[in-house]
Design an enzyme around this catalytic site. Structure first.
Site, PDB file in Angstrom:
ATOM      1  N   MET A  35       0.849  -1.194   0.000  1.00  0.00           N
ATOM      2  CA  MET A  35       0.000   0.000   0.000  1.00  0.00           C
ATOM      3  C   MET A  35       0.886   1.247   0.000  1.00  0.00           C
ATOM      4  O   MET A  35       0.426   2.338   0.335  1.00  0.00           O
ATOM      5  CB  MET A  35      -0.936  -0.005   1.207  1.00  0.00           C
ATOM      6  CG  MET A  35      -1.909  -1.181   1.149  1.00  0.00           C
ATOM      7  SD  MET A  35      -3.462  -0.892   2.010  1.00  0.00           S
ATOM      8  CE  MET A  35      -2.877  -0.672   3.673  1.00  0.00           C
ATOM      9  N   LEU A  46       6.837   2.995   1.181  1.00  0.00           N
ATOM     10  CA  LEU A  46       7.710   1.831   1.316  1.00  0.00           C
ATOM     11  C   LEU A  46       8.787   2.053   2.367  1.00  0.00           C
ATOM     12  O   LEU A  46       9.244   3.181   2.584  1.00  0.00           O
ATOM     13  CB  LEU A  46       8.363   1.521  -0.034  1.00  0.00           C
ATOM     14  CG  LEU A  46       7.396   1.264  -1.189  1.00  0.00           C
ATOM     15  CD1 LEU A  46       8.171   0.935  -2.469  1.00  0.00           C
ATOM     16  CD2 LEU A  46       6.420   0.143  -0.875  1.00  0.00           C
ATOM     17  N   HIS A  47       9.172   0.955   2.991  1.00  0.00           N
ATOM     18  CA  HIS A  47      10.255   0.989   3.974  1.00  0.00           C
ATOM     19  C   HIS A  47      11.094  -0.286   3.805  1.00  0.00           C
ATOM     20  O   HIS A  47      10.835  -1.095   2.891  1.00  0.00           O
ATOM     21  CB  HIS A  47       9.701   1.144   5.386  1.00  0.00           C
ATOM     22  CG  HIS A  47       8.622   0.152   5.736  1.00  0.00           C
ATOM     23  ND1 HIS A  47       8.834  -1.210   5.750  1.00  0.00           N
ATOM     24  CD2 HIS A  47       7.314   0.330   6.058  1.00  0.00           C
ATOM     25  CE1 HIS A  47       7.716  -1.828   6.089  1.00  0.00           C
ATOM     26  NE2 HIS A  47       6.773  -0.926   6.263  1.00  0.00           N
ATOM     27  N   GLU A  48      12.053  -0.468   4.687  1.00  0.00           N
ATOM     28  CA  GLU A  48      12.991  -1.586   4.541  1.00  0.00           C
ATOM     29  C   GLU A  48      12.285  -2.948   4.604  1.00  0.00           C
ATOM     30  O   GLU A  48      12.820  -3.941   4.097  1.00  0.00           O
ATOM     31  CB  GLU A  48      14.084  -1.510   5.610  1.00  0.00           C
ATOM     32  CG  GLU A  48      15.105  -0.395   5.394  1.00  0.00           C
ATOM     33  CD  GLU A  48      14.672   0.956   5.972  1.00  0.00           C
ATOM     34  OE1 GLU A  48      13.486   1.122   6.326  1.00  0.00           O
ATOM     35  OE2 GLU A  48      15.538   1.855   6.056  1.00  0.00           O
ATOM     36  N   GLY A  49      11.102  -3.015   5.230  1.00  0.00           N
ATOM     37  CA  GLY A  49      10.347  -4.271   5.238  1.00  0.00           C
ATOM     38  C   GLY A  49       9.929  -4.644   3.821  1.00  0.00           C
ATOM     39  O   GLY A  49      10.081  -5.790   3.386  1.00  0.00           O
ATOM     40  N   HIS A  50       9.426  -3.643   3.085  1.00  0.00           N
ATOM     41  CA  HIS A  50       9.055  -3.891   1.678  1.00  0.00           C
ATOM     42  C   HIS A  50      10.306  -4.211   0.859  1.00  0.00           C
ATOM     43  O   HIS A  50      10.291  -5.097   0.010  1.00  0.00           O
ATOM     44  CB  HIS A  50       8.373  -2.656   1.077  1.00  0.00           C
ATOM     45  CG  HIS A  50       7.131  -2.232   1.777  1.00  0.00           C
ATOM     46  ND1 HIS A  50       7.053  -1.101   2.552  1.00  0.00           N
ATOM     47  CD2 HIS A  50       5.893  -2.795   1.826  1.00  0.00           C
ATOM     48  CE1 HIS A  50       5.830  -0.980   3.033  1.00  0.00           C
ATOM     49  NE2 HIS A  50       5.112  -1.990   2.614  1.00  0.00           N
ATOM     50  N   SER A 104       6.557  -0.198  10.194  1.00  0.00           N
ATOM     51  CA  SER A 104       5.198   0.007   9.691  1.00  0.00           C
ATOM     52  C   SER A 104       5.129   1.434   9.184  1.00  0.00           C
ATOM     53  O   SER A 104       5.728   2.340   9.785  1.00  0.00           O
ATOM     54  CB  SER A 104       4.191  -0.189  10.833  1.00  0.00           C
ATOM     55  OG  SER A 104       2.977   0.446  10.515  1.00  0.00           O
ATOM     56  N   ARG A 107       2.868   3.280   9.602  1.00  0.00           N
ATOM     57  CA  ARG A 107       2.190   4.082  10.627  1.00  0.00           C
ATOM     58  C   ARG A 107       3.135   4.549  11.734  1.00  0.00           C
ATOM     59  O   ARG A 107       2.751   5.364  12.575  1.00  0.00           O
ATOM     60  CB  ARG A 107       1.032   3.296  11.249  1.00  0.00           C
ATOM     61  CG  ARG A 107      -0.104   3.000  10.266  1.00  0.00           C
ATOM     62  CD  ARG A 107      -1.221   2.234  10.956  1.00  0.00           C
ATOM     63  NE  ARG A 107      -2.358   1.998  10.090  1.00  0.00           N
ATOM     64  CZ  ARG A 107      -2.487   0.954   9.266  1.00  0.00           C
ATOM     65  NH1 ARG A 107      -1.539   0.052   9.206  1.00  0.00           N
ATOM     66  NH2 ARG A 107      -3.559   0.814   8.501  1.00  0.00           N
ATOM     67  N   GLY A 151       4.709  -9.905   4.027  1.00  0.00           N
ATOM     68  CA  GLY A 151       5.504  -9.853   5.246  1.00  0.00           C
ATOM     69  C   GLY A 151       4.840 -10.627   6.382  1.00  0.00           C
ATOM     70  O   GLY A 151       3.618 -10.666   6.503  1.00  0.00           O
TER      71      GLY A 151
HETATM   72  O1  PAF Z   1      -0.216  -5.676   3.607  1.00  0.00           O
HETATM   73  C1  PAF Z   1      -0.636  -4.758   2.866  1.00  0.00           C
HETATM   74  O2  PAF Z   1       0.055  -3.774   2.602  1.00  0.00           O
HETATM   75  C2  PAF Z   1      -2.027  -4.879   2.271  1.00  0.00           C
HETATM   76  O3  PAF Z   1      -2.899  -5.493   3.155  1.00  0.00           O
HETATM   77  C3  PAF Z   1      -2.044  -5.577   0.897  1.00  0.00           C
HETATM   78  C4  PAF Z   1      -1.607  -7.023   1.010  1.00  0.00           C
HETATM   79  C5  PAF Z   1      -1.154  -4.839  -0.078  1.00  0.00           C
HETATM   80  C6  PAF Z   1      -3.469  -5.578   0.341  1.00  0.00           C
HETATM   81  O4  PAF Z   1      -3.957  -4.282   0.145  1.00  0.00           O
END
Ligand code: PAF
Length: 293
Positions: free
Chosen positions: A24, A27-31, A179, A181, A141
């Site tokens: 969504m 982005l951060h280091e988890g992504h 996160s 957030r 994740g």
């Molecule tokens: O984990 C997330 O960021 C969301 O729930 C996802 C999997 C992209 C679905 O919108």
């Protein structure tokens, strides 16, 4: 890297083994760790970026969810993404949604109790991404451990020809699970007690404690000034509450700290079971890069 807004154009561009990292954004280091893992498993790597309105139970949370396409594009490109699939609402939901994907047996506990309709929104949008992009492998994740279980079951039950792969939690230098957030947290000391409690439970497990209630109490006893929603030892596959930690599982926690709701967990996998405590960053996360918050 190309940024594309439609499923059709995305499908026209991909070839070979296709990897998908759904996000969504912000982005951060988890992504990044999921993207890097996915990169090693596929020929074409697609990351999706869509703040899915149907999975938010609070409109304020949806409205204030951080969004920054330029920032995300730069991070995704540097991490090795080939296609950033960034659809608008018209592409994702061209007509009012009359179909929903529910996985009630896995979704109606923990997060499902506190976030009504959340997992129906997640399962439905992920099903649409799998149907529209047709990846061979999709990565999620472990921070959202219940989501990983819901998505894995949904993909198997609906016969999507995709491998669902989970990636370890990435933690900030001080242990807080990454996160998007986190940029809203004011009482960091209280927020950190979630992580402290989970690590104490992992320590207890390593010292031989396998009783679910006892492990959950270890977490609760470490908490500071937080409004606890739940702490549960759950089966990693079915999400059922476990009496004994004797199979792949996670201890999940959700709590509110001020106006911010946080989730975290410690995962137990392998034979014999080993605690996956996540990977800590050595430096400050990119979430706090100047100008981004
Ligand atoms: O984990 C997330 O960021 C969301 O729930 C996802 C999997 C992209 C679905 O919108």
């Amino acid at each position: 890297m190309k940024t594309i807004g439609t499923f059709a154009e995305t499908r026209a561009l991909v070839s070979g083994r296709i990897g998908l990292v759904p996000t969504m954004g912000f982005l951060h280091e988890g992504h990044v760790s999921l993207i890097e893992h996915a990169r090693s498993m596929c020929d074409t790597l697609v990351a999706s970026l869509y703040v899915n309105p149907t999975q938010f139970d609070e409109s304020t949370d949806f409205d204030r969810y951080p969004r920054d396409l330029d920032r995300d594009s730069a991070i995704a490109a540097a991490a090795g993404v080939d296609i950033l699939f960034a659809p608008d609402d018209e592409e994702m939901y061209p007509t009012p949604l009359l179909t929903q994907v529910h996985v009630p047996a896995l979704a109606d506990r923990m997060e499902g109790v506190h976030r009504s309709g959340h997992f129906a929104g997640v399962a439905t949008v992920v099903a649409k991404l799998l149907a529209g992009i047709k990846p061979d492998v999709a990565l999620f994740g472990r921070k959202d451990a219940q989501q990983l279980a819901v998505v894995t079951t949904m993909a198997a039950d609906l016969s999507f020809p995709v491998d669902i792969v989970g990636g370890s939690i990435v933690r900030e230098r001080d242990g807080l699970a990454l996160s998007s957030r986190n940029i809203f947290i004011e009482d960091r000391t209280a927020a950190l007690t979630l992580h402290v409690g989970l690590m104490a439970a992992a320590d207890a497990f390593e010292q031989g404690v396998i009783d679910g209630a006892e492990l959950e109490s270890v977490v609760v006893d470490s908490l500071g000034d937080v409004e606890l929603e739940y702490v549960e030892l759950a089966d990693a596959r079915t999400t059922e509450r476990l009496v004994t930690l004797d199979r792949p599982a996670f201890i999940a926690i959700a709590a509110r700290i001020g106006g911010v709701r946080l989730i975290d967990n410690v995962y137990f996998t392998g034979t014999p079971l080993v605690a996956d405590r996540g990977n800590r960053l050595g430096a400050e996360s990119m979430l706090y890069d100047e100008g981004d918050s």
